[in-house]
Design an enzyme around this catalytic site. Structure first.
Site, PDB file in Angstrom:
ATOM      1  N   CYS A  22       0.800  -1.219   0.000  1.00  0.00           N
ATOM      2  CA  CYS A  22       0.000   0.000   0.000  1.00  0.00           C
ATOM      3  C   CYS A  22       0.837   1.275   0.000  1.00  0.00           C
ATOM      4  O   CYS A  22       0.283   2.379  -0.034  1.00  0.00           O
ATOM      5  CB  CYS A  22      -0.956  -0.015   1.183  1.00  0.00           C
ATOM      6  SG  CYS A  22      -2.070  -1.437   1.137  1.00  0.00           S
ATOM      7  N   HIS A  36      -2.415   7.956   6.711  1.00  0.00           N
ATOM      8  CA  HIS A  36      -2.662   6.653   6.089  1.00  0.00           C
ATOM      9  C   HIS A  36      -3.938   6.049   6.660  1.00  0.00           C
ATOM     10  O   HIS A  36      -4.714   5.428   5.929  1.00  0.00           O
ATOM     11  CB  HIS A  36      -1.472   5.719   6.336  1.00  0.00           C
ATOM     12  CG  HIS A  36      -1.633   4.379   5.701  1.00  0.00           C
ATOM     13  ND1 HIS A  36      -1.586   4.188   4.340  1.00  0.00           N
ATOM     14  CD2 HIS A  36      -1.860   3.148   6.245  1.00  0.00           C
ATOM     15  CE1 HIS A  36      -1.760   2.898   4.057  1.00  0.00           C
ATOM     16  NE2 HIS A  36      -1.937   2.256   5.205  1.00  0.00           N
ATOM     17  N   GLU A  45      -0.038   5.195  14.091  1.00  0.00           N
ATOM     18  CA  GLU A  45       0.291   6.356  13.257  1.00  0.00           C
ATOM     19  C   GLU A  45       0.129   7.658  14.031  1.00  0.00           C
ATOM     20  O   GLU A  45       0.979   8.553  13.955  1.00  0.00           O
ATOM     21  CB  GLU A  45      -0.574   6.382  12.002  1.00  0.00           C
ATOM     22  CG  GLU A  45      -0.237   7.543  11.070  1.00  0.00           C
ATOM     23  CD  GLU A  45      -1.070   7.572   9.808  1.00  0.00           C
ATOM     24  OE1 GLU A  45      -0.752   8.377   8.906  1.00  0.00           O
ATOM     25  OE2 GLU A  45      -2.061   6.800   9.714  1.00  0.00           O
ATOM     26  N   LYS A  70      -9.407   8.080   3.352  1.00  0.00           N
ATOM     27  CA  LYS A  70      -9.838   6.715   3.037  1.00  0.00           C
ATOM     28  C   LYS A  70     -11.244   6.461   3.569  1.00  0.00           C
ATOM     29  O   LYS A  70     -11.913   5.526   3.119  1.00  0.00           O
ATOM     30  CB  LYS A  70      -8.850   5.692   3.617  1.00  0.00           C
ATOM     31  CG  LYS A  70      -7.513   5.634   2.890  1.00  0.00           C
ATOM     32  CD  LYS A  70      -6.626   4.550   3.479  1.00  0.00           C
ATOM     33  CE  LYS A  70      -5.260   4.512   2.799  1.00  0.00           C
ATOM     34  NZ  LYS A  70      -4.440   5.687   3.148  1.00  0.00           N
ATOM     35  N   HIS A  90      -9.861   2.228   0.686  1.00  0.00           N
ATOM     36  CA  HIS A  90      -8.409   2.053   0.615  1.00  0.00           C
ATOM     37  C   HIS A  90      -8.048   1.513  -0.763  1.00  0.00           C
ATOM     38  O   HIS A  90      -8.300   0.347  -1.073  1.00  0.00           O
ATOM     39  CB  HIS A  90      -7.957   1.096   1.712  1.00  0.00           C
ATOM     40  CG  HIS A  90      -6.469   0.978   1.840  1.00  0.00           C
ATOM     41  ND1 HIS A  90      -5.584   1.666   1.029  1.00  0.00           N
ATOM     42  CD2 HIS A  90      -5.696   0.236   2.683  1.00  0.00           C
ATOM     43  CE1 HIS A  90      -4.342   1.354   1.369  1.00  0.00           C
ATOM     44  NE2 HIS A  90      -4.392   0.494   2.366  1.00  0.00           N
ATOM     45  N   PHE A 108       2.052  -3.549   3.868  1.00  0.00           N
ATOM     46  CA  PHE A 108       2.407  -4.852   4.418  1.00  0.00           C
ATOM     47  C   PHE A 108       3.880  -5.146   4.121  1.00  0.00           C
ATOM     48  O   PHE A 108       4.356  -4.903   3.009  1.00  0.00           O
ATOM     49  CB  PHE A 108       1.553  -5.949   3.788  1.00  0.00           C
ATOM     50  CG  PHE A 108       0.151  -6.036   4.339  1.00  0.00           C
ATOM     51  CD1 PHE A 108      -0.285  -5.196   5.343  1.00  0.00           C
ATOM     52  CD2 PHE A 108      -0.739  -6.980   3.840  1.00  0.00           C
ATOM     53  CE1 PHE A 108      -1.578  -5.294   5.852  1.00  0.00           C
ATOM     54  CE2 PHE A 108      -2.024  -7.090   4.341  1.00  0.00           C
ATOM     55  CZ  PHE A 108      -2.450  -6.242   5.341  1.00  0.00           C
TER      56      PHE A 108
END
Length: 414
Positions: free
Chosen positions: A164, A304, A315, A336, A341, A402
């Site tokens: 991502c 994010h 975050e 998002k 996403h 990831f």
């Protein structure tokens, strides 16, 4: 002397808009496209909704031959890149084509094609009747390759893959190549089309996605105390990055300057972000250092924040380590909640949001958040429910993938 790098063209093909103006209007108004899946029967899946691009006829944008040899993720890439190149208005006839490149990003590539072709073989009569276009349609790098073929761009060309964080990786690389004088213009961005039974089913099995099947429109709720996972989306975002002096000489419209970019690795877990946000904090600080600004000077952060219990919190703790114990003028939002996403395209889409926020001096909202998680530091200003008017001279976009990839980009007004 390093070159300056500016953005002179933008394009978007997303669930909330098939062009920049529609996309931006929906972002500012907080209008989500999240609904029950229509691309396949998801009634037995743990999660049954996504942020899909609906009413999409590739023949509206591409030739029959283009459609035959491309996966859905590449079609999205071609459409968004077409928009950005047209918006930029650069004339390849007046340039050396080797000065113009493409660096794209994608997390999954041609998942839909591989799935369809494998199914036909397994459920068929045993004869291997695979399409001669199978490999070109599946390969992740074919998005960048076909953009270059379509427009005759003969400079540096490849696709970055960091889950991502892929399109922020692509933007960072494009930024670096132009700064070093290895290109005048690079078309960059990202695309993904992950809403297929196998891909979607895999994320369901990981229990990574929200299960608010009774009310999918409110499922993406970053920072909310009851958030329960992300909402998968699809689409593409494209940016034309250009050497500043070259852009000025040709009278290009400049949306903003890319002034800082950085990547780090969490080196912690295959899917989870580091709970203390160590890698994220370092990447943000490195990007700010390169941009030559402090966190106190930053006006907007597009987080994010995917609406996962661990990710959003780590975050925000990472951001709080930079801002300290006092409130700052930094506005934070998680778009998002509106777009879903978009996986490998997320960074590009959110870079566009940063640029448009600077252009219009507006902070887009985070929607669906009803009760802010009390574990999020109170010193952080998160824009909820409605867009907010504010001077935006600088903006940062965070992406995490990831594998522990942290990719950060910083933009400033010229």
């Amino acid at each position: 002397m390093l070159n300056r790098v500016v953005v002179t063209g933008i394009g978007a093909f997303t669930p909330i808009g098939h062009d920049i103006s529609t996309f931006w209007r929906q972002v500012v108004n907080g209008q989500s496209a999240v609904d029950r899946i229509t691309r396949f029967d998801a009634s037995l899946f743990r999660t049954q909704f996504a942020s899909e691009i609906t009413y999409f006829d590739p023949a509206t944008y591409l030739t029959r031959n283009d459609i035959k040899r491309t996966d859905r993720f590449t079609q999205f890439a071609l459409i968004a890149a077409d928009q950005a190149i047209q918006d930029s208005g650069f004339d390849l006839d007046k340039m050396d084509p080797f000065d113009v490149g493409v660096i794209w990003g994608s997390g999954q590539g041609g998942t839909e094609t591989l799935e369809e072709q494998t199914k036909e073989y397994v459920l068929g009569d045993g004869h291997p009747r695979f399409s001669p276009f199978l490999v070109p349609k599946v390969l992740v790098n074919l998005a960048s390759g076909l953009i270059s073929i379509r427009h005759g761009l003969m400079g540096i060309n490849y696709t970055a893959v960091s889950a991502c964080a892929s399109s922020n990786s692509a933007l960072m690389d494009a930024f670096t190549y132009i700064r070093l004088g290895k290109a005048k213009i690079i078309v960059s961005g990202g695309s993904d089309a992950p809403i297929t039974p196998s891909s979607f089913g895999g994320y369901c099995a990981m229990k990574a996605m929200s299960t608010r099947n009774a009310d999918p429109g409110t499922a993406a709720r970053p920072f909310d105390v009851d958030r329960d996972g992300f909402v998968m989306g699809e689409g593409a975002g494209a940016l034309v990055l250009e050497e500043y002096e070259h852009a000025v000489r040709r009278g290009a419209t400049i949306y903003g300057e890319l002034t800082g970019a950085a990547m780090t690795a969490d080196a912690y877990h295959i899917t989870a972000t580091h709970p203390d946000g160590i890698g994220a904090t370092r990447a943000m600080q490195l990007a700010l250092n390169e941009a030559r600004i402090n966190i106190e000077d930053l006006d907007y952060l597009n987080a994010h924040a995917t609406s996962t219990p661990v990710g959003d919190l780590s975050e925000m703790h990472a951001v709080a380590k930079l801002t300290g114990s006092k409130k700052t003028s930094l506005h934070i939002s998680a778009t998002k909640s509106i777009t879903g996403h978009l996986m490998g395209a997320a960074g590009a889409i959110e870079a566009l949001i940063c640029l448009l926020a600077m252009r219009d001096n507006v902070i887009p909202p985070t929607i669906n958040t009803e009760v802010r998680d009390p574990a999020i530091p109170e010193t952080l200003t998160i824009v909820l429910k409605e867009a907010r008017t504010a001077t935006v001279q600088s903006a940062m976009s965070n992406t995490f993938g990831f594998g522990g990839h942290n990719g950060i980009v910083v933009f400033q007004k010229v």
